[in-house]
Design an enzyme around this catalytic site. Sequence first.
Site, short mmCIF file in Angstrom:
data_model
loop_
_atom_site.label_atom_id
_atom_site.label_comp_id
_atom_site.label_asym_id
_atom_site.label_seq_id
_atom_site.Cartn_x
_atom_site.Cartn_y
_atom_site.Cartn_z
N TYR A 150 -11.55 -2.74 1.02
CA TYR A 150 -12.38 -2.96 2.20
C TYR A 150 -13.76 -2.32 1.99
CZ TYR A 150 -8.24 -4.65 4.61
OH TYR A 150 -7.13 -5.38 4.98
N GLU A 175 -6.05 -8.42 0.24
CA GLU A 175 -6.63 -8.11 1.55
C GLU A 175 -8.12 -7.82 1.38
OE1 GLU A 175 -4.86 -5.08 3.99
OE2 GLU A 175 -2.81 -5.69 3.49
N GLU A 190 0.80 -1.23 0.00
CA GLU A 190 0.00 0.00 0.00
C GLU A 190 0.83 1.28 0.00
OE1 GLU A 190 -2.94 -0.14 3.08
OE2 GLU A 190 -4.09 -1.72 2.11
#
Length: 694
Positions: A556, A592, A503
């Site tokens: 997310y 993720e 990231e």
Amino acid sequence: ATSGEHVTRPGPRPPPVLQLRAPRACASLRSAGHRAATMLRWPAGVWAVLGPLLWGCGLALQGGMLYPRESPSRERKELDGLWRFRADFSDNRRQGFEQRWYQAPLREVRPPGEGALGLGGEAPAARWRDFNDVGQDRYLRGFVGWVWYEREATLPQRWTQDLDTRVVLRIGSAHYHAIVVSAGNWVNGVHVAEHEGGHLPFEADISKLVQSGPLSSCRITIAINNTLTPHTLPPGTILYKNDKAKYPKGYFVQNTNFDFFNYAGLHRPVLLYTTPTTYIDDITIKTDVDQDIGLVNYQIFVQGNEHFQLEVRLLDEEGKVVAQGTGGRGQLQVPGAHLWWPYLMHEHPAYLYSLEVRLTAQTATGPVSDFYTLPVGIRTVAVTESQFRINGKPFYFHGVNKHEDADIRGKGFDWPLLMKDFNLLRWLGANAFRTSHYPYAEEVMQLCDRYGIVVIDESPGVGIVLPQSYSNVSLQHHLEVMEELVRRDKNHPAVVMWSVANEPTSYLPPAGEYFKTLIAHTKALDPSRPVTFVTNSNYEADLGAPYVDVICVNSYYSWYHDYGHLEVIQLQLASQFENWYKTYQKPIIQSEYGADAIPGFHQDPSLMFSEEYQKNVLQQYHLVLDQKRKEYVVGELIWNFADFMTDQAPTRVLGNKKGIFTRQRQPKSAAFLLRERYWKLANETSYHQSAAKS
């Protein structure tokens, strides 16, 4: 920094003693990277000829980093137990150097006004634990600056008297900047080595120190500084708070851009080991398969003598010799080879051969021999536009992201904890994990080889956010860290891909050239594995993505935005995959995804932080993953395997709670959901029923 605040480092470092870092190696990293990308698809015959010529062309580090193993010619002595410990709480954090704490035992050091267990006082540090959580001192838990470890070691007589024996001090991990400032006799401390960067081993030859006179023991003192700057990996900044109405004089905090606690100290084993003075320094293995013949290409490096003989034998798991050779470079051919397969991909996964290397040489004092045995897994890795292949077959990553993190231990290495984690991985049906967000202990890699758990091996390049973290200084350090990582883990069959960062702000203008250079350098170091970094940038803005072999993307949905709106996940996730693949035509891993869940919190209909909401988020992701894995998605890694500690913040309740297991390794509801899914994925891809039953 805001008004009245400035960023700096708490006190200058002492001058470097012995730099182990090295200059960059290859003259043309870009062309080397292009060659490496092509080599991932080379046929076996071409690789056998050209592969060895490129081994280590980017490796500038001096010396190898073979794992210390006992053999007929080698001994090892682990320095576990208790170490003396002292934190330097002086204003400039330099009192230890100014008062030369390394010249006398730490028990004799008692700064004025400090008690034995006061601020900066003496306290034992058990093996192997970060210092942050073992005490009751809140100032020590968040301490930033230099700390000092000391251990007295009794040495075997032969080590100190036999000048044909080489004695080496090895430190598995010291976070972040370490100086070994004393190893030798009791009176005159001697500077031995310096290393910048945590999570990776370094070592120093201390033979001359321990063999300089009558000596039965030595004192080893290690000073460690956990301060992070914009140019360290991971980066950070020191923020001084200068508002006298709010903060005392000299008050500062360490700021970071990553979401885990910056545990510090000696993370992993410290040990002494011996070799002969003419010794096997390094071994590089590259494997391939030509029809049913396994090919083991080897290169062996020797130090201490230019005239020597090398004998190489490859043994199967039954101890039978299946191939042998001589010389420092060659190829062993194994007809009907047992391949190294991932867990649940074959009835007999993780098959390991043993490469036995014997060195013989003639020295001024007579003949000398050295022996080293290296586990070898024969397997291939390849990447196409839509597949990740192991041994020529499509491989789908269904696994986890982890942290080296546990109560009291912090990031400290612990065998029972490690075995518990591997048993949970196997129970879960996970076949892979990423070493988020730093290299894990060498013993972890060894267990992955043994159990068939595939690894995406990641550098500590997390939190690369500030523009100054893309400077030439930062890039130079990042290149060196990748050299150290590849040097340590290059022979592990479980490691199938390198990740250079997590990231980063890869949309910033300097990021393109930074990652182009970094990835090319990593490919030059190891042409046999693909290279990636993990992104959360927009697909149109990411300047580093053109250079990776596999797209790894974190997202997310319905957690960090659209809070609670589960209904938007499928649309947003499908758009994410389609946009990335349309742009780059490369396989994609959902590296993720997840949601926090407080153990025991239940709500129906589900609400954020309940165990039900965590399950619902995963279920929505799985619906899309089941569609896209039939096309170009090649993996899914949940965030996270277990809850872990972070810095204190209003959004973190004693750490990050996205684990499917608690920090104590107890399952939440999502663990059972994921277990059902992973075993279903294994069975759908026609894995052997015997493996599924076990």
